[in-house]
Design a protein around this motif. Structure first.
Motif, short mmCIF file in Angstrom:
data_model
loop_
_atom_site.label_atom_id
_atom_site.label_comp_id
_atom_site.label_asym_id
_atom_site.label_seq_id
_atom_site.Cartn_x
_atom_site.Cartn_y
_atom_site.Cartn_z
N THR A 140 -46.53 46.77 0.06
CA THR A 140 -47.77 47.10 0.76
C THR A 140 -47.46 47.19 2.25
N MET A 141 -48.38 47.75 3.01
CA MET A 141 -48.20 47.84 4.47
C MET A 141 -47.98 46.46 5.07
N GLU A 142 -48.78 45.49 4.69
CA GLU A 142 -48.66 44.15 5.27
C GLU A 142 -47.33 43.50 4.90
N GLU A 143 -46.92 43.64 3.64
CA GLU A 143 -45.62 43.09 3.22
C GLU A 143 -44.48 43.70 4.03
N GLU A 144 -44.54 45.00 4.21
CA GLU A 144 -43.45 45.68 4.89
C GLU A 144 -43.46 45.41 6.39
N PHE A 145 -44.64 45.27 6.97
CA PHE A 145 -44.75 44.91 8.39
C PHE A 145 -44.08 43.56 8.63
#
Length: 170
Positions: A140-145
């Motif tokens: 997800t965006m948050e995981e990858e951030f």
């Protein structure tokens, strides 16, 4: 190389010039670290304080830091540190087919996350980097951030290790 004592004796401008580069194109990290900490006990303390500065920064600043990093396996102009790190992982010897594969995956990754794929490449090969990229594209965006920031913190620790002279205890 500098001892911790020499780093502690640096002026703000000298600290930013000599240490600030470890966070890719983001001297603001060194600037804020110098302002908030008068002395560092060790390499680990210095790194910890720099990480705290990034963690406490606005999300947009964190995103700018992530975006300051080059694509892995790309052929854009990079800092000498990035060139050396990518060379050590064999990314400077990609075949035409490998380069095209990296380019395609980098483009997919950038399209999805709006920032480059970041990995502390020390100890990796071009194949393990490619596999990591293929796996992380499903985050997800948050995981990858968060993963990107964590990888940046690892990269900067390796870079600081190359700058800070270790003093052996008797």
């Amino acid at each position: 190389m500098y001892t911790i004592a020499a780093i502690n004796a640096m002026s703000k401008n000298e600290f930013i010039e000599k240490i600030g580069w470890v966070f890719e194109h983001s001297p603001w990290v060194a600037d804020r670290t110098w302002v908030r900490q008068s002395t560092f006990e060790s390499l680990q303390t210095l790194h910890h304080e720099m990480v705290k500065v990034v963690r406490e920064a606005a999300r947009e600043e964190q995103l700018d830091l992530i975006r300051a990093h080059p694509d892995l396996g790309g052929k854009i102009k990079m800092t000498q540190s990035s060139v050396n790190e990518q060379k050590g992982a064999g990314l400077d010897t990609l075949s035409k087919v490998e380069y095209e594969s990296f380019l395609q995956l980098n483009n997919e990754y950038r399209t999805k996350f709006h920032f480059p794929f970041i990995l502390a490449v020390k100890g990796h090969t071009k194949d393990s980097i490619y596999e990591a990229m293929k796996g992380r594209i499903h985050h997800t965006m948050e995981e990858e951030f968060e993963t990107a920031l964590s990888e940046i913190f690892t990269i900067t620790f390796f870079r600081l290790e190359g700058v800070v002279q270790k003093v052996l205890e008797a």
